[in-house]
Design an enzyme around this catalytic site. Structure first.
Site, PDB file in Angstrom:
ATOM      1  N   LYS A  13      31.086  47.318  44.421  1.00 60.20           N
ATOM      2  CA  LYS A  13      31.642  48.664  44.244  1.00 60.20           C
ATOM      3  C   LYS A  13      30.651  49.572  43.504  1.00 60.20           C
ATOM      4  O   LYS A  13      30.447  50.714  43.892  1.00 60.20           O
ATOM      5  CB  LYS A  13      32.958  48.613  43.433  1.00 60.20           C
ATOM      6  CG  LYS A  13      34.066  47.824  44.092  1.00 60.20           C
ATOM      7  CD  LYS A  13      35.379  47.945  43.319  1.00 60.20           C
ATOM      8  CE  LYS A  13      35.354  47.327  41.949  1.00 60.20           C
ATOM      9  NZ  LYS A  13      35.197  45.863  41.936  1.00 60.20           N
ATOM     10  N   ARG A  88      43.423  49.719  39.063  1.00 57.28           N
ATOM     11  CA  ARG A  88      43.385  48.262  39.153  1.00 57.28           C
ATOM     12  C   ARG A  88      44.770  47.659  39.079  1.00 57.28           C
ATOM     13  O   ARG A  88      44.900  46.445  39.166  1.00 57.28           O
ATOM     14  CB  ARG A  88      42.559  47.727  38.003  1.00 57.28           C
ATOM     15  CG  ARG A  88      41.132  47.311  38.408  1.00 57.28           C
ATOM     16  CD  ARG A  88      40.473  46.840  37.174  1.00 57.28           C
ATOM     17  NE  ARG A  88      39.381  45.968  37.269  1.00 57.28           N
ATOM     18  CZ  ARG A  88      38.108  46.330  37.200  1.00 57.28           C
ATOM     19  NH1 ARG A  88      37.763  47.586  37.225  1.00 57.28           N
ATOM     20  NH2 ARG A  88      37.175  45.410  37.160  1.00 57.28           N
ATOM     21  N   ARG A 127      23.410  38.480  38.785  1.00 56.95           N
ATOM     22  CA  ARG A 127      23.247  39.931  38.668  1.00 56.95           C
ATOM     23  C   ARG A 127      22.720  40.351  37.303  1.00 56.95           C
ATOM     24  O   ARG A 127      23.047  39.759  36.280  1.00 56.95           O
ATOM     25  CB  ARG A 127      24.629  40.524  38.951  1.00 56.95           C
ATOM     26  CG  ARG A 127      24.978  41.812  38.341  1.00 56.95           C
ATOM     27  CD  ARG A 127      26.237  42.344  38.954  1.00 56.95           C
ATOM     28  NE  ARG A 127      27.341  42.354  38.007  1.00 56.95           N
ATOM     29  CZ  ARG A 127      28.482  42.993  38.211  1.00 56.95           C
ATOM     30  NH1 ARG A 127      28.706  43.596  39.362  1.00 56.95           N
ATOM     31  NH2 ARG A 127      29.424  42.982  37.319  1.00 56.95           N
ATOM     32  N   ARG A 160      25.537  41.168  32.131  1.00 61.51           N
ATOM     33  CA  ARG A 160      26.780  41.582  31.491  1.00 61.51           C
ATOM     34  C   ARG A 160      27.423  40.398  30.782  1.00 61.51           C
ATOM     35  O   ARG A 160      27.387  39.284  31.282  1.00 61.51           O
ATOM     36  CB  ARG A 160      27.727  42.136  32.553  1.00 61.51           C
ATOM     37  CG  ARG A 160      27.619  43.621  32.709  1.00 61.51           C
ATOM     38  CD  ARG A 160      28.414  44.134  33.842  1.00 61.51           C
ATOM     39  NE  ARG A 160      29.807  43.705  33.859  1.00 61.51           N
ATOM     40  CZ  ARG A 160      30.709  44.197  34.693  1.00 61.51           C
ATOM     41  NH1 ARG A 160      30.361  45.130  35.555  1.00 61.51           N
ATOM     42  NH2 ARG A 160      31.947  43.768  34.681  1.00 61.51           N
ATOM     43  N   ARG A 171      38.498  36.836  35.906  1.00 65.14           N
ATOM     44  CA  ARG A 171      38.532  38.185  36.501  1.00 65.14           C
ATOM     45  C   ARG A 171      39.033  38.134  37.943  1.00 65.14           C
ATOM     46  O   ARG A 171      39.759  39.014  38.397  1.00 65.14           O
ATOM     47  CB  ARG A 171      37.127  38.830  36.438  1.00 65.14           C
ATOM     48  CG  ARG A 171      36.784  39.308  35.036  1.00 65.14           C
ATOM     49  CD  ARG A 171      35.287  39.420  34.804  1.00 65.14           C
ATOM     50  NE  ARG A 171      34.639  40.454  35.573  1.00 65.14           N
ATOM     51  CZ  ARG A 171      33.336  40.463  35.862  1.00 65.14           C
ATOM     52  NH1 ARG A 171      32.551  39.490  35.423  1.00 65.14           N
ATOM     53  NH2 ARG A 171      32.834  41.433  36.572  1.00 65.14           N
TER      54      ARG A 171
HETATM   55  P1  AMP Z   1      34.140  46.468  35.876  1.00 68.20           P
HETATM   56  O1  AMP Z   1      32.830  46.958  35.378  1.00 68.20           O
HETATM   57  O2  AMP Z   1      34.831  47.428  36.780  1.00 68.20           O
HETATM   58  O3  AMP Z   1      34.052  45.076  36.466  1.00 68.20           O
HETATM   59  O4  AMP Z   1      35.103  46.325  34.584  1.00 68.20           O
HETATM   60  C1  AMP Z   1      34.762  45.483  33.510  1.00 68.20           C
HETATM   61  C2  AMP Z   1      35.996  45.246  32.656  1.00 68.20           C
HETATM   62  O5  AMP Z   1      36.473  46.498  32.120  1.00 68.20           O
HETATM   63  C3  AMP Z   1      37.202  44.651  33.387  1.00 68.20           C
HETATM   64  O6  AMP Z   1      37.141  43.240  33.497  1.00 68.20           O
HETATM   65  C4  AMP Z   1      38.346  45.122  32.484  1.00 68.20           C
HETATM   66  O7  AMP Z   1      38.415  44.359  31.303  1.00 68.20           O
HETATM   67  C5  AMP Z   1      37.902  46.529  32.088  1.00 68.20           C
HETATM   68  N1  AMP Z   1      38.365  47.547  33.064  1.00 68.20           N
HETATM   69  C6  AMP Z   1      37.592  48.314  33.887  1.00 68.20           C
HETATM   70  N2  AMP Z   1      38.351  49.119  34.634  1.00 68.20           N
HETATM   71  C7  AMP Z   1      39.645  48.863  34.300  1.00 68.20           C
HETATM   72  C8  AMP Z   1      40.892  49.352  34.748  1.00 68.20           C
HETATM   73  N3  AMP Z   1      40.989  50.298  35.704  1.00 68.20           N
HETATM   74  N4  AMP Z   1      42.015  48.848  34.166  1.00 68.20           N
HETATM   75  C9  AMP Z   1      41.949  47.931  33.197  1.00 68.20           C
HETATM   76  N5  AMP Z   1      40.805  47.398  32.745  1.00 68.20           N
HETATM   77  C10 AMP Z   1      39.646  47.861  33.277  1.00 68.20           C
END
Ligand code: AMP
Length: 213
Positions: A13, A88, A127, A160, A171
């Site tokens: 994404k 989400r 990554r 990360r 996740r």
């Molecule tokens: P991402 O970079 O999108 O994979 O997000 C990393 C982490 O941020 C996720 O595993 C969640 O802990 C938190 N996070 C990101 N976006 C959301 C969302 N829309 N709702 C809740 N937690 C989020």
């Protein structure tokens, strides 16, 4: 154009959002990036979010909904935006749609990036990301020219904190439980497009573009 990118962690994404941002000249809004920056800056939001993020759980809905409501009202979002990692949960999707309706706006297209769980684990464990400009690399499919150094800005690449196998599995579980139901939600709304997220970032991007244009 107002676009949502759906898909499990590691579907690509972020990479697709960056490419769409350049092509359509609209901002990429990544709740993950906003939250990671808040953690780095040690703000109140960061302190609140960190333990959820480190354990692969979702940050509470009201926190991320508040962030998005404020962000999409900013002037650079007038011509549209790309949502990457939001919504989400069904509650987040409902609140987004209410907020947009209040602004007399709507989402034009929801692109679901489909990828197998095995592929996701390989992508995420290999990554690395540039903390300065956000460019993503992969040790096999998109290696940087110099190991550990960002091709774009010369920043030092980092993995990360949540890209370790245990947190990745959590996740993925959270994705299946809370986020996958969004496909049905948007299918009912009639604007869901499914894209196979296999192949190079450029190949996937050309499929995404076919769907959004
Ligand atoms: P991402 O970079 O999108 O994979 O997000 C990393 C982490 O941020 C996720 O595993 C969640 O802990 C938190 N996070 C990101 N976006 C959301 C969302 N829309 N709702 C809740 N937690 C989020």
């Amino acid at each position: 154009m107002r676009l949502i990118l759906l898909g499990p962690p590691g579907a690509g994404k972020g990479t697709q959002a960056q490419m769409l941002k350049e092509k359509f000249r609209i901002p990429q809004i990544s709740t993950g990036d906003i939250l990671r920056q808040a953690v780095k800056d040690d703000t109140e939001l960061g302190v609140q979010a960190k333990s959820f993020m480190d354990s692969g759980q979702l940050v509470p809905d009201d926190v991320v909904i508040g962030l998005i409501k404020a962000r999409i009202k900013q002037v650079d979002c007038e011509a549209g935006f790309i949502l990457d990692g939001f919504p989400r949960t069904i509650v987040q999707a409902e609140k987004l749609s209410e907020t947009l309706t209040d602004m007399s706006l709507a989402i034009d297209v929801v692109v679901d990036l489909e990828v197998d769980a095995d592929e996701v684990i390989n992508r995420l464990t290999g990554r690395s990301t540039c903390p300065d400009c956000g460019t993503m690399f992969h040790e096999e499919s998109r290696p940087p020219k110099v190991q550990g150094v960002c091709d774009g800005c010369g920043g030092s690449l980092a993995q990360r904190q949540d890209d370790n196998e245990e947190t990745i599995l959590k996740r993925l579980e959270v994705y299946q439980e809370s986020t996958a139901p969004l496909k049905e939600f948007y299918k009912k709304g009639g604007n869901l497009k499914t894209v196979t997220a296999r192949g190079s970032a450029e190949e996937i991007f050309s499929r995404v573009c076919e769907m959004v244009q």
